[in-house]
Design an enzyme around this catalytic site. Structure first.
Site, short mmCIF file in Angstrom:
data_model
loop_
_atom_site.label_atom_id
_atom_site.label_comp_id
_atom_site.label_asym_id
_atom_site.label_seq_id
_atom_site.Cartn_x
_atom_site.Cartn_y
_atom_site.Cartn_z
N CYS A 24 0.79 -1.24 0.00
CA CYS A 24 0.00 0.00 0.00
C CYS A 24 0.82 1.29 0.00
O CYS A 24 0.25 2.38 -0.06
CB CYS A 24 -0.97 -0.01 1.17
SG CYS A 24 -2.10 -1.42 1.12
N HIS A 35 -2.86 8.22 6.48
CA HIS A 35 -3.08 6.91 5.86
C HIS A 35 -4.50 6.44 6.19
O HIS A 35 -5.21 5.97 5.31
CB HIS A 35 -2.04 5.91 6.35
CG HIS A 35 -2.09 4.59 5.66
ND1 HIS A 35 -1.96 4.47 4.29
CD2 HIS A 35 -2.27 3.33 6.13
CE1 HIS A 35 -2.05 3.19 3.95
NE2 HIS A 35 -2.25 2.48 5.05
N HIS A 66 -9.84 2.38 0.09
CA HIS A 66 -8.39 2.18 0.14
C HIS A 66 -7.93 1.64 -1.21
O HIS A 66 -8.15 0.47 -1.53
CB HIS A 66 -8.03 1.22 1.26
CG HIS A 66 -6.57 1.11 1.53
ND1 HIS A 66 -5.60 1.77 0.80
CD2 HIS A 66 -5.88 0.41 2.48
CE1 HIS A 66 -4.41 1.49 1.25
NE2 HIS A 66 -4.54 0.66 2.28
#
Length: 578
Positions: free
Chosen positions: A154, A287, A322
């Site tokens: 990620c 994040h 996400h």
């Protein structure tokens, strides 16, 4: 020290195709998370999908060869970026494309996997690996001088930006298009679901009732140049990339440490490079995945870094979902839009403050933004951070380093090509969960460090064409043959390409720079090139560079149909500044 500027950006996500649609959604606080439409899964989970089908994307440009959805999304975003930056064919031919992805062509693999065993649709085998996605984008743009692929789960896209900036500072490239792309796939949907970190409702980052993340898809790229180069060609400067850093939590393969050590080091490193105090940051795009672990860990890290000067914080994943490997660049472009139009974006769905957590901005706030921080954290504790600074603040200071490039020497080179005695380096418990080839690369790493007389490297960089293909196949094969029920999380946890880099970091408790490159047979050389740029700039004094690939009978049987195979590679070199 040269200054890096951004002259173009492009984005596609669940909240819009292009910057204008994205801006409108942000201003309306309009989330793109909803019911699954394109991805066919038995799990009816909320996701952030790009509304366009593959065919609708293809109609926007001419592409006469097979392409994964990740590549198609990437082409859309990269084209918007180079158009805004006025990158013509001549400059493109001298540019580098650095793209982050983990999924690559996985959604194509899921569709055609069983057909391949019957010698059908063999042309799509080549789309599986991460590097092919980048090469498809490069070809569609018109060709570039150099292309490579970062694959650190990620944080992939943010690490692509960091690698690109270092290339510019060493003179390794004249212009860089950097970012990432990721489409939804059943592989990672089921992987995250097996880990029990997907919410069945719209996600709520930093909320006390948060129950997990919503997966999304998207792509975003920015055009990077030195300030001097941009001014010489009359390009408009959107922002300065004034600071950036990558660090490793070195704690756990999928969980963040309680105190957020890796993310704290990444944020303080970016601040140090930018030459500004924490109080100068106007906004942090967190994040903020909405998992219980991440949001608590990131809250603790933010408090450590900013203390009583905590700036406005929000997570745009509450709107886009996400987007995994693409998230760092998707959120970078969102930050650029917020800087340009003077607002802090909402952390939608926030209602109840978490105990001992930060309180995000629940609704848009009008605010002029001079310095903005963007965080991107990943499996393996791969934590990255960048700082964008407004063009109005052109007199920023940058960490003072030697402006001449440092010279490098190789001080160790180890190759392990047979069963290795690993017991002095790996515990019996740890050895049981590692494949034979993973044990070999651990031995190679330790032997290289011993040979170089380096106790702890400042950086660990890995090159791998196929990644941890044994674990990948242990998850992929039953997914395709038996369906989405009963899949176990263990193989998924160790299927990411950056597993090896993070494994060595956890063993050594190494919190330094950590990166993985996955770009075909050039992967190891690209990893070495990245490590060399890091050392040339004085951002590290020692680097451990690993080469890793492992054979799997099931995958080799597929590759044999197109005269390919996966070699077993376990090697390590150590580079030092002279």
């Amino acid at each position: 020290m040269k200054r890096i500027v951004i002259t173009g950006s492009g984005i596609v996500s669940a909240i819009g195709v292009g910057k204008q649609e994205t801006l409108e959604s942000l201003l309306r606080e309009q989330s793109g998370i909803g019911a699954m439409c394109h991805l066919q899964s038995v799990h009816r989970l909320p996701v952030g999908e790009v509304r366009l089908t593959d065919e609708e994307i293809r109609k926007r440009f001419i592409l006469d060869k097979p392409a994964s959805r990740s590549a198609l999304l990437g082409i859309l975003a990269a084209r918007e970026a180079i158009e805004e930056a006025s990158v013509n064919a001549a400059l493109l031919a001298k540019s580098a494309l650095i793209s982050g992805t983990t999924v690559g062509g996985m959604e194509t693999t899921e569709r055609d996997y069983l057909s391949w065993t019957h010698n059908q649709h063999l042309e799509t085998i080549a789309l599986h690996d991460a590097g092919s996605t980048t090469e498809t984008i490069a070809s569609a743009l018109g060709g570039v001088a150099f292309s490579t692929t970062t694959s650190t789960a990620c944080s992939s896209a943010l690490n692509a930006i960091i690698s690109g900036a270092n290339m510019l500072l060493t003179g390794d490239a004249e212009c860089v298009i950097a970012g990432g792309t990721e489409c939804l796939s059943k592989f990672h949907l089921n992987g995250f679901n097996a880990l029990m970190i997907l919410d069945h409702e719209p996600c709520r980052p930093f909320d006390d009732t948060r129950a997990g993340l919503n997966l999304g898809e998207g792509a975003a790229y920015i055009v990077l140049e030195t300030e001097e180069h941009a001014l010489q060609r009359g390009a408009r400067i959107l922002a300065y990339l004034s600071g950036y850093a990558n660090a490793c939590d070195a704690y756990h393969q999928t969980a963040s440490s309680e105190n957020g050590e890796g993310s704290c080091l990444a944020m303080t490193g970016a601040l140090r490079m930018a030459g500004i105090e924490p109080a100068a940051i106007d906004y942090v795009n967190a994040h903020g995945t909405a998992t219980p672990n991440n949001d608590q860990s990131e809250s603790n890290a933010l408090k450590r870094v900013f203390g009583e000067h905590l700036p406005a914080v929000s997570s745009s994943k509450s709107m886009t979902g996400h987007t995994t490997s693409a998230s760092g660049s998707v959120e970078t472009v969102i930050c650029l839009l917020c800087m340009q139009f003077g607002f802090v974006p909402a952390n939608v769905n926030f209602h109840t403050p978490m105990s001992n957590g930060i309180i995000p901005v629940a609704h848009n706030e009008q605010k002029q933004l001079t310095h903005v921080m963007c965080n991107s954290f990943a499996f393996g504790g791969n934590d990255s951070c960048l700082i964008l600074s407004s063009p109005k603040y052109a007199e920023m200071s940058i960490e003072r380093r030697n402006t001449s490039l440092l010279t490098i020497k190789e001080v160790a080179n180890v190759v392990i090509d047979e069963p290795a005695d690993y017991k002095q380096y790996i515990s019996a418990m740890e050895a049981r969960r590692l494949t034979e080839q993973m044990r070999r690369v651990v031995v190679a790493a330790h032997k290289a460090l011993e040979q170089a007389k380096v106790a702890m490297p400042d950086a660990i960089v890995t090159g791998t064409e196929w990644g941890c293909i044994v674990n990948t196949m242990q998850f992929l094969d039953p997914l395709c043959r038996e369906g989405e029920g009963g899949l176990k999380p263990t193989s998924f946890m160790q299927s990411t390409h950056n597993t090896v880099s993070s494994l060595i970091a956890m063993q050594l408790k190494c919190h330094g720079y950590n990166a993985t490159f996955s770009h075909g047979t050039d992967s190891f050389e690209h990893a070495r090139r990245d490590a060399e740029n890091l050392l040339k700039l004085g951002l590290a004094k020692t680097a451990l560079v690993l080469g890793f690939d492992e054979s799997d009978d099931r995958w080799n049987n597929i590759l044999s149909k197109v005269n390919r195979s996966v070699p077993n590679i376990a090697k390590a070199i150590v580079l030092k500044v002279r």
